[in-house]
Design a protein around this motif. Sequence first.
Motif, PDB file in Angstrom:
ATOM      1  N   GLU A  68       0.690  -1.176  -0.031  1.00  0.00           N
ATOM      2  CA  GLU A  68       0.118   0.038  -0.060  1.00  0.00           C
ATOM      3  C   GLU A  68       0.884   1.205  -0.033  1.00  0.00           C
ATOM      4  N   GLY A  69       0.238   2.476  -0.366  1.00  0.00           N
ATOM      5  CA  GLY A  69       1.134   3.634  -0.141  1.00  0.00           C
ATOM      6  C   GLY A  69       1.779   4.145  -1.580  1.00  0.00           C
ATOM      7  N   LEU A  70       2.211   5.244  -1.659  1.00  0.00           N
ATOM      8  CA  LEU A  70       2.994   5.738  -2.711  1.00  0.00           C
ATOM      9  C   LEU A  70       4.231   4.704  -2.825  1.00  0.00           C
ATOM     10  N   LEU A  71       5.118   4.707  -1.955  1.00  0.00           N
ATOM     11  CA  LEU A  71       6.488   3.971  -2.060  1.00  0.00           C
ATOM     12  C   LEU A  71       6.112   2.570  -2.571  1.00  0.00           C
ATOM     13  N   PHE A  72       5.280   1.942  -2.095  1.00  0.00           N
ATOM     14  CA  PHE A  72       4.892   0.416  -2.770  1.00  0.00           C
ATOM     15  C   PHE A  72       4.678   0.910  -4.368  1.00  0.00           C
ATOM     16  N   ARG A  73       3.736   1.618  -4.454  1.00  0.00           N
ATOM     17  CA  ARG A  73       3.230   1.837  -6.004  1.00  0.00           C
ATOM     18  C   ARG A  73       4.477   2.311  -6.890  1.00  0.00           C
ATOM     19  N   LEU A  74       5.229   3.092  -6.410  1.00  0.00           N
ATOM     20  CA  LEU A  74       6.427   3.259  -7.219  1.00  0.00           C
ATOM     21  C   LEU A  74       7.474   2.222  -7.363  1.00  0.00           C
ATOM     22  N   HIS A  75       7.625   1.409  -6.381  1.00  0.00           N
ATOM     23  CA  HIS A  75       8.438   0.195  -6.467  1.00  0.00           C
ATOM     24  C   HIS A  75       7.675  -0.905  -7.513  1.00  0.00           C
ATOM     25  N   GLU A  76       6.478  -0.969  -7.266  1.00  0.00           N
ATOM     26  CA  GLU A  76       5.834  -1.848  -7.848  1.00  0.00           C
ATOM     27  C   GLU A  76       6.058  -1.694  -9.477  1.00  0.00           C
ATOM     28  N   SER A  77       5.813  -0.306  -9.692  1.00  0.00           N
ATOM     29  CA  SER A  77       6.270  -0.005 -11.166  1.00  0.00           C
ATOM     30  C   SER A  77       7.694  -0.292 -11.529  1.00  0.00           C
ATOM     31  N   HIS A  78       8.664  -0.219 -10.625  1.00  0.00           N
ATOM     32  CA  HIS A  78      10.075  -0.920 -10.917  1.00  0.00           C
ATOM     33  C   HIS A  78      10.043  -2.026 -11.254  1.00  0.00           C
ATOM     34  N   HIS A  79       9.215  -3.039 -10.369  1.00  0.00           N
ATOM     35  CA  HIS A  79       9.302  -4.501 -10.663  1.00  0.00           C
ATOM     36  C   HIS A  79       8.437  -4.746 -12.195  1.00  0.00           C
ATOM     37  N   HIS A  80       7.400  -3.940 -12.431  1.00  0.00           N
ATOM     38  CA  HIS A  80       6.940  -4.199 -13.775  1.00  0.00           C
ATOM     39  C   HIS A  80       7.793  -3.707 -15.191  1.00  0.00           C
ATOM     40  N   HIS A  81       8.750  -2.505 -14.813  1.00  0.00           N
ATOM     41  CA  HIS A  81       9.509  -2.250 -15.779  1.00  0.00           C
ATOM     42  C   HIS A  81      10.997  -2.161 -15.311  1.00  0.00           C
ATOM     43  N   PRO A  82      11.611  -3.304 -14.879  1.00  0.00           N
ATOM     44  CA  PRO A  82      12.809  -3.149 -14.431  1.00  0.00           C
ATOM     45  C   PRO A  82      14.107  -2.646 -15.378  1.00  0.00           C
ATOM     46  N   GLU A  83      13.828  -2.573 -16.528  1.00  0.00           N
ATOM     47  CA  GLU A  83      14.664  -2.186 -17.277  1.00  0.00           C
ATOM     48  C   GLU A  83      15.133  -0.441 -17.411  1.00  0.00           C
ATOM     49  N   GLU A  84      13.825   0.128 -16.813  1.00  0.00           N
ATOM     50  CA  GLU A  84      13.845   1.796 -16.864  1.00  0.00           C
ATOM     51  C   GLU A  84      15.049   2.143 -15.651  1.00  0.00           C
ATOM     52  N   PRO A  85      15.387   3.309 -15.826  1.00  0.00           N
ATOM     53  CA  PRO A  85      16.216   3.797 -14.949  1.00  0.00           C
ATOM     54  C   PRO A  85      15.642   4.029 -13.631  1.00  0.00           C
ATOM     55  N   SER A  86      15.936   3.278 -12.690  1.00  0.00           N
ATOM     56  CA  SER A  86      15.553   3.456 -11.342  1.00  0.00           C
ATOM     57  C   SER A  86      16.616   3.564 -10.077  1.00  0.00           C
TER      58      SER A  86
END
Length: 161
Positions: free
Chosen positions: A37-55
């Motif tokens: 839950e929360g903003l940090l989770f959503r940002l990190h979940e996005s990283h898991h879905h698109h790990p090739e993006e600069p993060s």
Amino acid sequence: MRHHWNWSSVIFSFLSGWIVFSLIEYSVHRWLLHAGEGLLFRLHESHHHHPEEPSAFFFATSIVVLTLAWLLLDRALHLDGASFFICGFASGYCYFGLLHHLEHTTRINRIPFRWLQKRWAAHSVHHRLDHHNFGVITSFWDLVFKTHQSNKKRERSEVVP
């Protein structure tokens, strides 16, 4: 330098900072970024879905946080070795940033060191099984908290040509 240091104190303070950083890195990754839950989770979940993006980039506020931590340890609490502790902490943070960046931008067979390949592989397992291998710079805390998952070799049928 205000104090006369011996090398054992310097090394102990530096390693303590590095170890504390590794525990914080593990804790933030496991209990904040995977909290569900929360903003940090959503940002990190996005990283898991698109790990090739600069993060794995450094935040501009990091130097401010490290400076405030140093002032607290050195000036307010009068802890000897605060500078070396912060150096260890900061080097852990830089190592994390570099390693995480390499894990998402470099193929494993292009990494020259076996120990770096092992970190890359452990993080790859985390992206497949996201309740395991939270530690990016070390598996130590995964072993302590029983979240470590060994790297499993792919079956030949799973290997993509």
